[in-house]
Design a protein around this motif. Structure first.
Motif, mmCIF file in Angstrom:
data_model
loop_
_atom_site.group_PDB
_atom_site.id
_atom_site.type_symbol
_atom_site.label_atom_id
_atom_site.label_comp_id
_atom_site.label_asym_id
_atom_site.label_seq_id
_atom_site.Cartn_x
_atom_site.Cartn_y
_atom_site.Cartn_z
ATOM 1 N N MET A 80 0.852 -1.181 0.000
ATOM 2 C CA MET A 80 0.000 0.000 0.000
ATOM 3 C C MET A 80 0.889 1.233 0.000
ATOM 4 S SD MET A 80 -2.819 1.177 2.810
ATOM 5 C CE MET A 80 -3.546 2.826 2.742
ATOM 6 N N GLN A 140 -8.040 5.626 0.701
ATOM 7 C CA GLN A 140 -7.037 5.035 1.582
ATOM 8 C C GLN A 140 -7.498 3.668 2.072
ATOM 9 O OE1 GLN A 140 -4.264 6.594 1.790
ATOM 10 N NE2 GLN A 140 -3.212 6.205 3.725
ATOM 11 N N ARG A 141 -8.766 3.589 2.444
ATOM 12 C CA ARG A 141 -9.314 2.324 2.941
ATOM 13 C C ARG A 141 -9.369 1.266 1.848
ATOM 14 N NH1 ARG A 141 -14.856 3.749 5.216
ATOM 15 N NH2 ARG A 141 -14.576 5.884 4.536
ATOM 16 N N LEU A 144 -5.947 -0.161 1.221
ATOM 17 C CA LEU A 144 -5.588 -1.135 2.250
ATOM 18 C C LEU A 144 -6.265 -2.476 1.964
ATOM 19 C CD1 LEU A 144 -4.200 -1.858 4.894
ATOM 20 C CD2 LEU A 144 -6.156 -0.882 6.113
ATOM 21 N N LEU A 157 3.140 -1.418 4.236
ATOM 22 C CA LEU A 157 2.162 -0.335 4.313
ATOM 23 C C LEU A 157 2.875 0.989 4.560
ATOM 24 C CD1 LEU A 157 -0.355 -2.148 6.719
ATOM 25 C CD2 LEU A 157 -0.415 -2.107 4.212
ATOM 26 N N PRO A 160 -0.355 3.967 6.256
ATOM 27 C CA PRO A 160 -1.648 3.410 5.855
ATOM 28 C C PRO A 160 -2.876 4.037 6.503
ATOM 29 C CG PRO A 160 -0.604 1.977 7.454
ATOM 30 C CD PRO A 160 0.411 3.045 7.114
ATOM 31 N N THR A 161 -2.725 4.705 7.637
ATOM 32 C CA THR A 161 -3.920 5.179 8.345
ATOM 33 C C THR A 161 -4.117 6.685 8.253
ATOM 34 O OG1 THR A 161 -2.684 5.296 10.426
ATOM 35 C CG2 THR A 161 -3.864 3.248 9.965
ATOM 36 N N ILE A 172 -8.324 -1.585 12.342
ATOM 37 C CA ILE A 172 -7.284 -1.998 11.402
ATOM 38 C C ILE A 172 -6.075 -2.542 12.148
ATOM 39 C CG2 ILE A 172 -5.585 -1.110 9.747
ATOM 40 C CD1 ILE A 172 -7.844 0.721 8.686
#
Length: 253
Positions: A80, A140-141, A144, A157, A160-161, A172
């Motif tokens: 990601m 973004q989600r 992932l 990642l 990632p958040t 997550i």
């Protein structure tokens, strides 16, 4: 514990600018390992080298004992990136179907994985919407979900958040811990202190170098601070650089 990723004296130059300086790290299998450091310290450059998107100026990378990049490792890795790599005219479901098929998923297995990942990232009700109409957080989600879709052996990642609400971020992280418990190696870059403290090990970076490697508690003790955030600031400011051991050599043991 077996090593999932071995980074051996990797350096990277962009013209006269040296982005990475002889970085060496061993990342254990079935663990969550974080690269943490200020913007521009080399985290994303190192991740791109691992993924075969950049060729290092010097040094080498092994993933599960094989030189990287290669096709076998690519099929075992979920990635990601910071910027969403999705097709805007396709729906969320169509994006997941496309990437799932690239990784060899078909039929009922693909359908079940899409459903499970959409539920995890809370996109079940938006799967049939074109991704050009997604918000930044939704993209973004979905990114992932794509990275997790084929149950990779190594999950990489990069921030990632970012843009994800705290409740979903917590869910997550529960999933990432579950993946590590199941034997999957997770490599993550982050600036978020509480996320970094959830990792089994961290490598603190500054100016293309690894300053320290260890768990959050170990780095707090080494920095002589009371919180991880204070330790991060101390290492990132360079206050510990002179007195620290040769952390690249230490990390390669």
């Amino acid at each position: 514990m077996s090593t999932a990723v071995s980074i051996n004296s990797v350096s990277m130059c962009y013209g006269k600018k040296q982005a990475l300086r002889e970085v060496s790290l061993n990342i254990p299998e079935a663990s969550i390992f974080a690269l943490i450091g200020p913007s521009g310290c080399g985290k994303t450059t190192l991740v791109k080298i691992l993924m075969g998107l950049l060729k290092p100026t010097a040094g080498s990378v092994n993933i599960f004992g094989e030189g990287a990049p290669n096709c076998a490792n690519a099929r075992q890795t979920g990635y990601m990136a910071q910027a969403a790599a999705l097709y805007p005219l396709l729906t969320g479901r169509e994006n997941l179907e496309f990437f799932g098929k690239l990784y060899g998923l078909r039929g009922q297995q693909l359908k079940e994985r899409i459903g499970a990942m959409a539920q995890l990232v809370r996109l079940s009700e938006d799967l049939d919407t074109q991704t050009q109409n997604y918000s930044g957080g939704m993209l973004q989600r979905l990114s992932l979900a794509v990275a997790l879709l084929h149950t990779p052996r190594l999950l990489v990642l990069d921030e990632p958040t970012v843009g994800i609400d705290p409740l979903l971020r917590s869910e997550i992280w529960k999933e990432l811990r579950s993946l590590a418990t199941a034997g999957i190696t997770v490599l993550i870059t982050t600036h978020v202190m509480d996320e970094a403290e959830k990792c089994d090990q961290l490598a603190m970076m500054r100016a293309g170098q690894v300053l320290a490697v260890g768990s959050a508690s170990e780095l707090i003790k080494r920095a002589g601070t009371s919180t991880f955030e204070q330790a991060f600031i101390k290492f990132a400011s360079g206050e510990e650089a002179v007195s620290s051991p040769d952390v690249n050599q230490e990390a390669a043991k």
